[in-house]
Structure formats: structure tokens, C-alpha cells
Scaffold this motif. Structure first.
Motif, PDB file in Angstrom:
ATOM      1  N   MET A   1       0.821  -1.201   0.000  1.00  0.00           N
ATOM      2  CA  MET A   1       0.000   0.000   0.000  1.00  0.00           C
ATOM      3  C   MET A   1       0.866   1.267   0.000  1.00  0.00           C
ATOM      4  SD  MET A   1      -3.179  -0.813  -0.264  1.00  0.00           S
ATOM      5  CE  MET A   1      -4.156   0.584   0.339  1.00  0.00           C
ATOM      6  N   GLN A  71     -14.113  -3.968  10.492  1.00  0.00           N
ATOM      7  CA  GLN A  71     -13.270  -5.054   9.992  1.00  0.00           C
ATOM      8  C   GLN A  71     -11.816  -4.754  10.361  1.00  0.00           C
ATOM      9  OE1 GLN A  71     -16.323  -7.154   8.700  1.00  0.00           O
ATOM     10  NE2 GLN A  71     -14.362  -7.851   7.988  1.00  0.00           N
ATOM     11  N   PRO A  72     -11.002  -5.773  10.614  1.00  0.00           N
ATOM     12  CA  PRO A  72      -9.632  -5.522  11.082  1.00  0.00           C
ATOM     13  C   PRO A  72      -8.726  -4.815  10.074  1.00  0.00           C
ATOM     14  CG  PRO A  72      -9.995  -7.880  10.717  1.00  0.00           C
ATOM     15  CD  PRO A  72     -11.331  -7.219  10.594  1.00  0.00           C
ATOM     16  N   ASN A  73      -8.970  -4.981   8.762  1.00  0.00           N
ATOM     17  CA  ASN A  73      -8.071  -4.376   7.786  1.00  0.00           C
ATOM     18  C   ASN A  73      -8.824  -4.004   6.513  1.00  0.00           C
ATOM     19  OD1 ASN A  73      -5.216  -5.450   5.798  1.00  0.00           O
ATOM     20  ND2 ASN A  73      -5.609  -3.446   6.693  1.00  0.00           N
ATOM     21  N   MET A  74      -9.781  -3.085   6.644  1.00  0.00           N
ATOM     22  CA  MET A  74     -10.598  -2.680   5.504  1.00  0.00           C
ATOM     23  C   MET A  74     -10.005  -1.470   4.796  1.00  0.00           C
ATOM     24  SD  MET A  74     -13.721  -1.376   7.923  1.00  0.00           S
ATOM     25  CE  MET A  74     -13.487   0.010   9.052  1.00  0.00           C
ATOM     26  N   SER A  75     -10.433  -1.261   3.557  1.00  0.00           N
ATOM     27  CA  SER A  75      -9.944  -0.128   2.774  1.00  0.00           C
ATOM     28  C   SER A  75     -11.076   0.568   2.059  1.00  0.00           C
ATOM     29  CB  SER A  75      -8.949  -0.614   1.706  1.00  0.00           C
ATOM     30  OG  SER A  75      -7.667  -0.756   2.237  1.00  0.00           O
ATOM     31  N   PHE A  76     -10.922   1.858   1.896  1.00  0.00           N
ATOM     32  CA  PHE A  76     -11.904   2.669   1.185  1.00  0.00           C
ATOM     33  C   PHE A  76     -11.159   3.639   0.271  1.00  0.00           C
ATOM     34  CE2 PHE A  76     -15.653   1.749   3.835  1.00  0.00           C
ATOM     35  CZ  PHE A  76     -15.048   1.217   4.967  1.00  0.00           C
ATOM     36  N   LYS A  87     -14.908   0.245  -1.710  1.00  0.00           N
ATOM     37  CA  LYS A  87     -14.724  -0.203  -0.330  1.00  0.00           C
ATOM     38  C   LYS A  87     -14.498  -1.696  -0.349  1.00  0.00           C
ATOM     39  CE  LYS A  87     -19.566  -0.780   1.070  1.00  0.00           C
ATOM     40  NZ  LYS A  87     -20.600  -0.369   2.063  1.00  0.00           N
ATOM     41  N   ALA A  88     -13.642  -2.161   0.549  1.00  0.00           N
ATOM     42  CA  ALA A  88     -13.318  -3.577   0.627  1.00  0.00           C
ATOM     43  C   ALA A  88     -13.179  -3.967   2.085  1.00  0.00           C
ATOM     44  CB  ALA A  88     -12.013  -3.870  -0.121  1.00  0.00           C
ATOM     45  N   ASP A  89     -13.749  -5.125   2.440  1.00  0.00           N
ATOM     46  CA  ASP A  89     -13.672  -5.528   3.847  1.00  0.00           C
ATOM     47  C   ASP A  89     -12.320  -6.135   4.195  1.00  0.00           C
ATOM     48  OD1 ASP A  89     -15.738  -8.592   3.727  1.00  0.00           O
ATOM     49  OD2 ASP A  89     -13.875  -8.062   2.715  1.00  0.00           O
ATOM     50  N   THR A  91      -8.033  -5.380   2.939  1.00  0.00           N
ATOM     51  CA  THR A  91      -7.134  -4.601   2.083  1.00  0.00           C
ATOM     52  C   THR A  91      -6.340  -5.537   1.185  1.00  0.00           C
ATOM     53  OG1 THR A  91      -6.943  -2.782   3.634  1.00  0.00           O
ATOM     54  CG2 THR A  91      -5.150  -3.043   2.063  1.00  0.00           C
ATOM     55  N   VAL A  96      -7.044  -2.455  -4.855  1.00  0.00           N
ATOM     56  CA  VAL A  96      -7.037  -1.001  -4.676  1.00  0.00           C
ATOM     57  C   VAL A  96      -6.383  -0.335  -5.884  1.00  0.00           C
ATOM     58  CG1 VAL A  96      -6.146   0.905  -3.265  1.00  0.00           C
ATOM     59  CG2 VAL A  96      -7.008  -1.162  -2.153  1.00  0.00           C
TER      60      VAL A  96
END
Lengths: 161, 68
Positions: A1, A71-76, A87-89, A91, A96
Motif C-alpha cells: 500500500m 473489519q480488522p483491515n478494511m480499505s476505502f 470499499k473492501a472488507d 485490504t 485497490v
């Protein structure tokens, strides 16, 4: 990332990390009981794991994290107006990156005069499960984190690889 | 629930069923709709907000996570 952040920085795409609670607390990195402790852990994310993006802390009660899905490691990916366009539950950097490529292309196509209308999709994605890397992460947290996870997997009868 | 109870509940001391019960992806910000804003703090202790962050760029990637 980090690499994605560097690659898209000149396309006016920002990238930040929000520090949540410890998903797998252990003897070395315990659950947070103060913001001072949370700051220490967040600095370690930068200094030990090498996160180069700006790191921000959520409040100690996780208000933001919980409201956004917990969620422990989500991304937006959000617009300048604060609307999520991705958005993803979990990463998954390639996912991405693919989304950012698409968004950059939309901007270029609009600049070229194309009329584009947004629409929403939902789909299931798959990612490689780095069991070895995950186990190393648990070991870094401490023996309790390792045993807690093993206990949960036993409870749900998921064989550990 | 008192603030201290919320803090203790959120910051569980052991990874167990409680961790799974807290997951709430269904209530995550909807695509295309303004997300809820919250205060956040940088590593120097300066308070800012998510809106102050996402308003700086055409798009902003936000990753949530922790050391563990």
C-alpha cells in the motif's frame, strides 16, 4: 500500500492509515488501555512495519472504526466530498490499485470530452492467503495471540495450515 | 454502556468470539453517499478529522488496521 500511495501521489490521490484497536493482542502488543499506549503502537507501525503513509489514530473507543464496519483491515477510496467510490472488507493492494487505475482513467476520459455516468456494482473478490505471514504476525504479537487464534480456529473447526 | 465499558469492549484483551461479534460490514459507508466524519489524531497528537483529510485530494485511500 505504501507503493500505491507513492505511485498515485502525483495524480492528486492521497493515502492514509487509520490505527484501530489491536486485532490480535498478545504479550508484546497488548490491547489498548490508553491513548498513550495507542500512540506507541501506531509509531511502531511506522518504525517496525515501515508504513510510510500518514498514520492517524481513531479514538480509544474505536468510534470511527466501528461506524465504518469494524473489519480488522478494511480499505476505502473516497472522493473529495467524502463519498466512497470503492470499499473492501479486506485490504488487497492489487484490488485497490485496479480501482485507482479505473478512477484515473475516468478523469482522463472526461477531460477528453466523454460523457460518463456512474453506476454501482458488487462482486466477490479473492486474495492469496498468506498463512505464513499471518502466523508470523501473531508470533510478533506474542504467545497469547498465537494460542487465542488457534483456539478460535479449533472452535470453528478450521484446520490451520 | 459507559464510556469505559465501550473502551474495554472495543479493546478486547483476548481474540475470541467477541472479536467476531463486533464486525459490522453491513453498516459501512455506502458507495456514493457521504461517509460519516470523525476526529482522528496524527502521531504528534494533533487533532484533525476524516473530512479534513479527504477534502485535500481528488481521491483519498483510507486503510484501517493495526500492528497485530
Amino acid at each position: 500500500m505504501n507503493e500505491i500511495a507513492d505511485k498515485y501521489a502525483d495524480k492528486d490521490i492521497g493515502s492514509v492509515f487509520i490505527y484501530t484497536h489491536e486485532a490480535h493482542p498478545g504479550e508484546n502488543w497488548r490491547h489498548h488501555t490508553s491513548m498513550e499506549q495507542k500512540y506507541r503502537h501506531a509509531r511502531a507501525l511506522r518504525d517496525v512495519l515501515g508504513v510510510t503513509r500518514p498514520i492517524y489514530l481513531d479514538a480509544l473507543d474505536g468510534a470511527c472504526h466501528e461506524a465504518w464496519g469494524a473489519q480488522p483491515n478494511m480499505s476505502f477510496i473516497l472522493t473529495r466530498a467524502g463519498a466512497p467510490v470503492y470499499k473492501a472488507d479486506w485490504t488487497h493492494p492489487p484490488s485497490v490499485a485496479e480501482a485507482l487505475e479505473s478512477l484515473v482513467a475516468v478523469g482522463e476520459r472526461r477531460q477528453a470530452g466523454e460523457r460518463l455516468a456512474p453506476f454501482k456494482i458488487e462482486r466477490q473478490e479473492f486474495r492469496y492467503q498468506d498463512s505464513e505471514g499471518f502466523q508470523k504476525g501473531l508470533e510478533r504479537a506474542g504467545p497469547q495471540a498465537v494460542s487465542d487464534f488457534a483456539e478460535m480456529m479449533k472452535r470453528f473447526q478450521v484446520p490451520q495450515k | 454502556m459507559s464510556e469505559q465499558d465501550r473502551i474495554s469492549h472495543y479493546n478486547y484483551s483476548t481474540f475470541g468470539p467477541q472479536a467476531g461479534e463486533a464486525l459490522n460490514w453491513g453498516s459501512s459507508p455506502a458507495i456514493g453517499k457521504p461517509a460519516s466524519d470523525f476526529p482522528v489524531w496524527d502521531l504528534d497528537g494533533n487533532e484533525t478529522s476524516l473530512s479534513a483529510i479527504w477534502s485535500q485530494h481528488t481521491y483519498t485511500v483510507i486503510e484501517f488496521g493495526s500492528l497485530t
